[in-house]
Write a protein that holds these residues in place. Structure first.
Motif, short mmCIF file in Angstrom:
data_model
loop_
_atom_site.label_atom_id
_atom_site.label_comp_id
_atom_site.label_asym_id
_atom_site.label_seq_id
_atom_site.Cartn_x
_atom_site.Cartn_y
_atom_site.Cartn_z
N GLY A 131 0.91 -1.28 -0.04
CA GLY A 131 -0.06 0.02 -0.01
C GLY A 131 1.15 1.36 0.00
O GLY A 131 0.37 2.28 0.40
N GLU A 132 2.19 1.08 -0.53
CA GLU A 132 3.00 2.32 -0.48
C GLU A 132 3.18 3.01 -1.77
O GLU A 132 4.24 3.70 -1.73
CB GLU A 132 4.20 1.91 0.20
N ALA A 133 2.46 2.65 -2.90
CA ALA A 133 2.82 3.19 -4.40
C ALA A 133 1.50 3.94 -4.68
O ALA A 133 0.43 3.47 -4.52
CB ALA A 133 3.11 2.01 -5.24
N SER A 134 1.81 5.06 -5.44
CA SER A 134 0.87 5.77 -5.94
C SER A 134 0.38 5.06 -6.96
O SER A 134 1.02 4.24 -7.70
CB SER A 134 1.16 7.43 -6.26
N THR A 135 -1.10 5.55 -7.74
CA THR A 135 -1.52 5.01 -8.85
C THR A 135 -0.68 5.39 -10.12
O THR A 135 -0.39 4.78 -10.82
CB THR A 135 -3.00 5.66 -9.20
N GLU A 136 0.10 6.37 -9.99
CA GLU A 136 1.13 7.21 -11.16
C GLU A 136 2.39 6.03 -11.00
O GLU A 136 2.86 5.49 -12.25
CB GLU A 136 1.48 8.35 -10.91
N ASP A 137 2.57 5.86 -9.93
CA ASP A 137 3.87 4.73 -9.68
C ASP A 137 3.26 3.27 -10.26
O ASP A 137 4.34 2.86 -11.20
CB ASP A 137 4.35 4.44 -8.28
N MET A 138 2.33 2.91 -10.05
CA MET A 138 1.88 1.85 -10.62
C MET A 138 1.51 1.81 -12.27
O MET A 138 2.13 0.55 -12.64
CB MET A 138 0.66 1.31 -9.86
N ARG A 139 1.16 2.85 -12.60
CA ARG A 139 0.93 3.06 -14.18
C ARG A 139 2.65 2.93 -14.79
O ARG A 139 2.60 2.10 -15.65
CB ARG A 139 0.28 4.20 -14.44
N SER A 140 3.38 3.56 -14.03
CA SER A 140 4.81 3.34 -14.53
C SER A 140 5.34 2.02 -14.70
O SER A 140 6.05 1.50 -15.64
CB SER A 140 5.51 4.60 -13.72
N ALA A 141 4.91 1.45 -13.58
CA ALA A 141 5.49 0.08 -13.34
C ALA A 141 4.88 -0.97 -14.32
O ALA A 141 5.74 -1.73 -14.99
CB ALA A 141 5.08 -0.60 -12.07
N ILE A 142 3.70 -0.69 -14.68
CA ILE A 142 2.99 -1.75 -15.76
C ILE A 142 3.84 -1.06 -17.22
O ILE A 142 4.15 -2.33 -17.76
CB ILE A 142 1.44 -1.41 -16.02
N VAL A 143 4.17 0.19 -17.50
CA VAL A 143 4.75 0.29 -18.80
C VAL A 143 6.10 -0.35 -18.63
O VAL A 143 6.77 -0.86 -19.69
CB VAL A 143 4.76 1.86 -18.86
N HIS A 144 7.08 -0.35 -17.45
CA HIS A 144 8.04 -0.97 -17.43
C HIS A 144 7.92 -2.53 -17.55
O HIS A 144 8.88 -3.17 -18.31
CB HIS A 144 8.76 -0.63 -16.03
N TYR A 145 7.12 -3.16 -16.84
CA TYR A 145 7.04 -4.55 -16.88
C TYR A 145 6.86 -4.79 -18.51
O TYR A 145 7.16 -5.96 -19.09
CB TYR A 145 5.85 -4.94 -16.37
N ARG A 146 5.88 -3.75 -19.13
CA ARG A 146 5.70 -4.42 -20.57
C ARG A 146 7.04 -4.26 -21.41
O ARG A 146 7.05 -5.11 -22.33
CB ARG A 146 4.63 -3.07 -21.23
N THR A 147 7.85 -3.40 -21.15
CA THR A 147 9.06 -3.25 -21.99
C THR A 147 9.80 -4.72 -21.79
O THR A 147 10.35 -5.14 -23.06
CB THR A 147 9.99 -2.31 -21.35
N LEU A 148 9.95 -5.43 -20.73
CA LEU A 148 10.52 -6.67 -20.78
C LEU A 148 9.81 -7.70 -21.26
O LEU A 148 10.34 -8.62 -22.14
CB LEU A 148 10.83 -6.88 -19.32
N PHE A 149 8.26 -7.53 -20.94
CA PHE A 149 7.27 -8.60 -21.51
C PHE A 149 7.69 -8.65 -23.01
O PHE A 149 7.69 -9.76 -23.79
CB PHE A 149 6.19 -8.23 -21.27
N VAL A 150 7.65 -7.49 -23.87
CA VAL A 150 7.88 -7.50 -25.19
C VAL A 150 9.18 -8.01 -25.67
O VAL A 150 9.42 -8.78 -26.72
CB VAL A 150 7.64 -6.08 -25.69
N ASP A 151 10.18 -7.81 -25.00
CA ASP A 151 11.56 -8.23 -25.23
C ASP A 151 11.63 -9.71 -25.09
O ASP A 151 12.15 -10.36 -26.17
CB ASP A 151 12.49 -7.71 -24.40
N LEU A 152 11.06 -10.41 -24.15
CA LEU A 152 10.92 -11.72 -23.96
C LEU A 152 10.17 -12.68 -24.80
O LEU A 152 10.42 -13.44 -25.49
CB LEU A 152 10.42 -11.97 -22.69
N LEU A 153 9.09 -11.94 -25.12
CA LEU A 153 8.01 -12.32 -26.24
C LEU A 153 8.84 -12.40 -27.75
O LEU A 153 8.58 -13.36 -28.44
CB LEU A 153 6.86 -11.48 -26.36
N ASN A 154 9.93 -11.50 -27.93
CA ASN A 154 10.23 -11.46 -29.36
C ASN A 154 11.36 -12.48 -29.37
O ASN A 154 11.68 -13.03 -30.60
CB ASN A 154 10.79 -10.08 -29.56
N GLY A 155 12.07 -12.92 -28.29
CA GLY A 155 12.98 -13.87 -28.31
C GLY A 155 14.26 -13.45 -28.81
O GLY A 155 14.71 -12.33 -29.00
#
Length: 165
Positions: A131-155
């Motif tokens: 419970g220590e992160a703002s909604t904006e922090d969490m939005r940023s985290a989703i964007v960051h996760y997506r970067t690695l997700f796409v990289d891993l998906l592409n192989g």
């Protein structure tokens, strides 16, 4: 003979990008950092990595869409789901997933560029769980996760293509 260590340093810096600098900063000295990075490469060569099939990529892409939709109603749970999804993709690609620290070390060899974003997202997800992160922090985290997700998906093919450009 000073040329050989310099060439090794350049090779490691090219391979690991910002992870090289991070490792040097956290090590006793440059030599220790470079030995650690070389050990990561050796371990990585022993892994039985594979690219995902088109069906797997489509399934994971659909799951990622669900994570993004979940973010609207419950950002903290969406971050947890994103983290679990990335671990599943890593496992299907052949990466050991026993510990976060080992995941980062193993990913650093082929996926060094988005690794700092993954670290940031993982940290924010932990704070969100408490419970220590703002909604904006969490939005940023989703964007960051997506970067690695796409990289891993592409192989690996995409990695080598991008690295050689």
């Amino acid at each position: 003979m000073a040329l050989r260590p310099r060439m090794r340093s350049r090779k490691l810096r090219d391979r690991f990008g910002p992870e090289y600098d991070r490792t040097v900063q956290n090590a006793q000295n440059r030599r220790a950092a470079e030995e650690e990075l070389a050990e990561r490469e050796k371990r990585h060569q022993q892994l039985q990595l594979r690219d995902l099939s088109e069906d797997e990529r489509q399934r994971y892409t659909a799951q990622w869409t669900q994570v993004q939709e979940q973010f609207i109603d419950d950002p903290a749970r969406a971050l947890d789901a994103a983290d679990r999804l990335l671990v599943n993709v890593m496992a299907d690609r052949g990466y050991p997933t026993e510990s976060y620290r080992q995941q980062v070390a193993d990913l650093s060899v082929e996926h060094a560029r988005p690794l700092e974003q993954y670290r940031t997202a993982h940290d924010i997800a932990g704070r969100a769980g408490r419970g220590e992160a703002s909604t904006e922090d969490m939005r940023s985290a989703i964007v960051h996760y997506r970067t690695l997700f796409v990289d891993l998906l592409n192989g690996r093919h995409a990695q080598h293509t991008a690295h050689n450009k």
